[in-house]
Design a protein around this motif. Structure first.
Motif, PDB file in Angstrom:
ATOM      1  N   SER A  30      -2.640  16.434   4.049  1.00  0.00           N
ATOM      2  CA  SER A  30      -2.332  17.214   2.849  1.00  0.00           C
ATOM      3  C   SER A  30      -0.847  17.113   2.497  1.00  0.00           C
ATOM      4  CB  SER A  30      -2.731  18.677   3.057  1.00  0.00           C
ATOM      5  OG  SER A  30      -2.427  19.437   1.921  1.00  0.00           O
ATOM      6  N   ASP A  31       0.014  17.205   3.517  1.00  0.00           N
ATOM      7  CA  ASP A  31       1.453  17.065   3.282  1.00  0.00           C
ATOM      8  C   ASP A  31       1.784  15.686   2.718  1.00  0.00           C
ATOM      9  OD1 ASP A  31       1.997  19.619   4.276  1.00  0.00           O
ATOM     10  OD2 ASP A  31       2.387  18.890   6.314  1.00  0.00           O
ATOM     11  N   MET A  32       1.175  14.655   3.271  1.00  0.00           N
ATOM     12  CA  MET A  32       1.474  13.286   2.828  1.00  0.00           C
ATOM     13  C   MET A  32       0.924  13.011   1.426  1.00  0.00           C
ATOM     14  SD  MET A  32       3.392  11.975   5.136  1.00  0.00           S
ATOM     15  CE  MET A  32       4.071  13.608   5.297  1.00  0.00           C
ATOM     16  N   LEU A  33      -0.115  13.729   1.021  1.00  0.00           N
ATOM     17  CA  LEU A  33      -0.657  13.555  -0.324  1.00  0.00           C
ATOM     18  C   LEU A  33       0.287  14.100  -1.398  1.00  0.00           C
ATOM     19  CD1 LEU A  33      -4.464  14.222   0.199  1.00  0.00           C
ATOM     20  CD2 LEU A  33      -3.346  12.048  -0.355  1.00  0.00           C
ATOM     21  N   GLU A  34       1.334  14.815  -0.992  1.00  0.00           N
ATOM     22  CA  GLU A  34       2.356  15.225  -1.963  1.00  0.00           C
ATOM     23  C   GLU A  34       3.078  14.018  -2.538  1.00  0.00           C
ATOM     24  OE1 GLU A  34       5.060  18.159  -0.501  1.00  0.00           O
ATOM     25  OE2 GLU A  34       3.509  19.686  -0.346  1.00  0.00           O
ATOM     26  N   SER A  35       2.878  12.861  -1.934  1.00  0.00           N
ATOM     27  CA  SER A  35       3.466  11.635  -2.483  1.00  0.00           C
ATOM     28  C   SER A  35       2.903  11.343  -3.871  1.00  0.00           C
ATOM     29  CB  SER A  35       3.212  10.452  -1.549  1.00  0.00           C
ATOM     30  OG  SER A  35       1.823  10.205  -1.423  1.00  0.00           O
ATOM     31  N   ILE A  36       1.748  11.893  -4.183  1.00  0.00           N
ATOM     32  CA  ILE A  36       1.181  11.713  -5.523  1.00  0.00           C
ATOM     33  C   ILE A  36       2.065  12.409  -6.557  1.00  0.00           C
ATOM     34  CG2 ILE A  36      -0.812  12.189  -7.006  1.00  0.00           C
ATOM     35  CD1 ILE A  36      -2.543  11.983  -4.424  1.00  0.00           C
ATOM     36  N   GLU A  37       2.552  13.601  -6.251  1.00  0.00           N
ATOM     37  CA  GLU A  37       3.416  14.320  -7.177  1.00  0.00           C
ATOM     38  C   GLU A  37       4.831  13.755  -7.221  1.00  0.00           C
ATOM     39  OE1 GLU A  37       0.901  16.061  -5.284  1.00  0.00           O
ATOM     40  OE2 GLU A  37       1.719  18.094  -5.262  1.00  0.00           O
ATOM     41  N   TYR A  38       5.401  13.511  -6.045  1.00  0.00           N
ATOM     42  CA  TYR A  38       6.824  13.190  -5.948  1.00  0.00           C
ATOM     43  C   TYR A  38       7.134  11.695  -5.852  1.00  0.00           C
ATOM     44  CZ  TYR A  38       7.665  18.145  -5.116  1.00  0.00           C
ATOM     45  OH  TYR A  38       7.739  19.504  -5.231  1.00  0.00           O
ATOM     46  N   GLY A  39       6.129  10.887  -5.599  1.00  0.00           N
ATOM     47  CA  GLY A  39       6.364   9.462  -5.425  1.00  0.00           C
ATOM     48  C   GLY A  39       6.581   9.079  -3.972  1.00  0.00           C
ATOM     49  N   PHE A  40       6.820  10.051  -3.115  1.00  0.00           N
ATOM     50  CA  PHE A  40       6.969   9.793  -1.680  1.00  0.00           C
ATOM     51  C   PHE A  40       6.738  11.095  -0.923  1.00  0.00           C
ATOM     52  CE2 PHE A  40      11.108  11.474  -2.694  1.00  0.00           C
ATOM     53  CZ  PHE A  40      11.519  12.135  -1.552  1.00  0.00           C
ATOM     54  N   ALA A  41       6.437  10.958   0.345  1.00  0.00           N
ATOM     55  CA  ALA A  41       6.340  12.096   1.256  1.00  0.00           C
ATOM     56  C   ALA A  41       6.861  11.620   2.607  1.00  0.00           C
ATOM     57  CB  ALA A  41       4.903  12.590   1.379  1.00  0.00           C
ATOM     58  N   ILE A  42       7.513  12.537   3.315  1.00  0.00           N
ATOM     59  CA  ILE A  42       8.113  12.207   4.611  1.00  0.00           C
ATOM     60  C   ILE A  42       7.670  13.234   5.643  1.00  0.00           C
ATOM     61  CG2 ILE A  42      10.306  12.142   5.873  1.00  0.00           C
ATOM     62  CD1 ILE A  42      11.159  10.226   4.010  1.00  0.00           C
ATOM     63  N   GLY A  43       7.275  12.747   6.796  1.00  0.00           N
ATOM     64  CA  GLY A  43       6.965  13.603   7.929  1.00  0.00           C
ATOM     65  C   GLY A  43       7.683  13.056   9.151  1.00  0.00           C
ATOM     66  N   GLU A  44       8.495  13.890   9.791  1.00  0.00           N
ATOM     67  CA  GLU A  44       9.237  13.442  10.976  1.00  0.00           C
ATOM     68  C   GLU A  44       8.362  13.570  12.214  1.00  0.00           C
ATOM     69  OE1 GLU A  44      13.305  14.383  13.530  1.00  0.00           O
ATOM     70  OE2 GLU A  44      13.025  15.351  11.576  1.00  0.00           O
ATOM     71  N   MET A  45       8.215  12.455  12.929  1.00  0.00           N
ATOM     72  CA  MET A  45       7.413  12.467  14.151  1.00  0.00           C
ATOM     73  C   MET A  45       8.221  13.098  15.280  1.00  0.00           C
ATOM     74  SD  MET A  45       5.583   8.727  14.010  1.00  0.00           S
ATOM     75  CE  MET A  45       7.104   7.828  13.675  1.00  0.00           C
ATOM     76  N   VAL A  46       7.639  14.123  15.887  1.00  0.00           N
ATOM     77  CA  VAL A  46       8.265  14.819  17.008  1.00  0.00           C
ATOM     78  C   VAL A  46       7.385  14.567  18.229  1.00  0.00           C
ATOM     79  CG1 VAL A  46       9.006  17.053  17.910  1.00  0.00           C
ATOM     80  CG2 VAL A  46       9.168  16.580  15.448  1.00  0.00           C
ATOM     81  N   PHE A  47       7.990  14.022  19.282  1.00  0.00           N
ATOM     82  CA  PHE A  47       7.233  13.657  20.478  1.00  0.00           C
ATOM     83  C   PHE A  47       7.589  14.564  21.641  1.00  0.00           C
ATOM     84  CE2 PHE A  47       7.540   9.816  17.936  1.00  0.00           C
ATOM     85  CZ  PHE A  47       6.226   9.377  17.952  1.00  0.00           C
ATOM     86  N   GLU A  48       6.708  14.579  22.640  1.00  0.00           N
ATOM     87  CA  GLU A  48       6.985  15.299  23.875  1.00  0.00           C
ATOM     88  C   GLU A  48       6.355  14.537  25.037  1.00  0.00           C
ATOM     89  OE1 GLU A  48       5.216  19.188  24.029  1.00  0.00           O
ATOM     90  OE2 GLU A  48       3.239  18.441  23.535  1.00  0.00           O
ATOM     91  N   LYS A  49       7.001  14.635  26.182  1.00  0.00           N
ATOM     92  CA  LYS A  49       6.430  14.035  27.379  1.00  0.00           C
ATOM     93  C   LYS A  49       5.642  15.129  28.086  1.00  0.00           C
ATOM     94  CE  LYS A  49       7.543  10.826  31.006  1.00  0.00           C
ATOM     95  NZ  LYS A  49       8.594  10.010  31.598  1.00  0.00           N
ATOM     96  N   ARG A  50       4.374  14.868  28.306  1.00  0.00           N
ATOM     97  CA  ARG A  50       3.511  15.880  28.926  1.00  0.00           C
ATOM     98  C   ARG A  50       3.357  15.617  30.421  1.00  0.00           C
ATOM     99  NH1 ARG A  50      -1.096  16.944  24.332  1.00  0.00           N
ATOM    100  NH2 ARG A  50       0.356  17.609  22.714  1.00  0.00           N
ATOM    101  N   GLU A  51       2.636  16.528  31.084  1.00  0.00           N
ATOM    102  CA  GLU A  51       2.484  16.474  32.542  1.00  0.00           C
ATOM    103  C   GLU A  51       1.836  15.184  33.027  1.00  0.00           C
ATOM    104  OE1 GLU A  51       0.366  20.000  33.627  1.00  0.00           O
ATOM    105  OE2 GLU A  51       1.960  21.322  32.904  1.00  0.00           O
ATOM    106  N   ASP A  52       1.028  14.556  32.160  1.00  0.00           N
ATOM    107  CA  ASP A  52       0.371  13.310  32.569  1.00  0.00           C
ATOM    108  C   ASP A  52       1.332  12.120  32.547  1.00  0.00           C
ATOM    109  OD1 ASP A  52       0.677  12.792  29.863  1.00  0.00           O
ATOM    110  OD2 ASP A  52      -1.463  12.674  29.427  1.00  0.00           O
ATOM    111  N   GLY A  53       2.604  12.362  32.134  1.00  0.00           N
ATOM    112  CA  GLY A  53       3.605  11.310  32.107  1.00  0.00           C
ATOM    113  C   GLY A  53       3.617  10.493  30.831  1.00  0.00           C
ATOM    114  N   ARG A  54       2.651  10.756  29.927  1.00  0.00           N
ATOM    115  CA  ARG A  54       2.592   9.991  28.684  1.00  0.00           C
ATOM    116  C   ARG A  54       3.351  10.704  27.572  1.00  0.00           C
ATOM    117  NH1 ARG A  54      -3.637   8.288  27.822  1.00  0.00           N
ATOM    118  NH2 ARG A  54      -4.031  10.407  28.468  1.00  0.00           N
ATOM    119  N   LEU A  55       3.785   9.905  26.620  1.00  0.00           N
ATOM    120  CA  LEU A  55       4.456  10.426  25.443  1.00  0.00           C
ATOM    121  C   LEU A  55       3.391  10.810  24.420  1.00  0.00           C
ATOM    122  CD1 LEU A  55       7.394  10.795  24.570  1.00  0.00           C
ATOM    123  CD2 LEU A  55       7.250   8.583  23.432  1.00  0.00           C
TER     124      LEU A  55
END
Length: 181
Positions: free
Chosen positions: A106-131
């Motif tokens: 839904s956030d990315m579909l705002e690109s229809i109104e504005y011509g672009f949409a941006i979402g910053e990827m936020v990562f975390e390392k979990r207990e399983d050792g994977r990102l």
């Protein structure tokens, strides 16, 4: 093939052209109406247009079927690796902390109104050792101050943010975002 059409390996790897966008001061300057050359004014106009009942209804008619879709991942093959990768992707898509995959779309579909949409990827390392993908945090189009350019390519979204969530200028590298145009 004639010799005059032959290209050396070095020439094939070289970038010669540029996108051709009219960029001044980090802003794309392709608008011919001087009244809306300022991104701040233009973003406000886009928001007002989207809030207008007829335009809003048309936008909803475009977005509703896309948001009604099922979001799944399928393995590329029957191999154990592909099965595990598909399962991991499904866990990532449905395991974000403060949002759902549907809210991200839904956030990315705002690109229809504005011509672009941006979402910053936020990562975390979990207990399983994977990102893991913790969230894809939306960045408001109206906060665009300028694009940072390097060798003819946009490399960062520079925000001018005012408010309780923190004020100031923030540079978000484009290699850390989902950028929909």
């Amino acid at each position: 093939m004639t010799d005059e059409l032959a290209v050396s390996k070095a020439e094939a790897l070289q970038v010669y052209g540029r996108p051709g966008l009219s960029v001044f001061g980090g802003l794309i300057n392709e608008e011919y109406l001087t009244e809306i050359k300022s991104w701040t004014k233009l973003a406000k106009i886009y928001r007002e247009m989207a809030d207008y009942p007829v335009v809003g209804t048309l936008l909803d008619a475009i977005k509703a079927p896309l948001l009604a879709a099922e979001f799944t991942s399928s393995p590329a093959s029957d191999s154990e690796g592909d099965q595990k990768a598909a399962a991991f992707l499904t866990q990532v898509l449905h395991g974000m902390h403060r949002q759902t995959w549907r809210s991200h779309v839904s956030d990315m579909l705002e690109s229809i109104e504005y011509g672009f949409a941006i979402g910053e990827m936020v990562f975390e390392k979990r207990e399983d050792g994977r990102l893991w993908l913790k969230n894809i945090e939306p960045r408001g189009q109206e906060t665009l101050y300028k694009w940072q350019w390097q060798e003819g390519q946009a490399v960062a979204f520079i925000q001018n943010v005012q408010g309780d969530s923190g004020s100031g200028m923030f540079a978000v590298p484009l290699n850390k975002v989902v950028h929909v145009t």
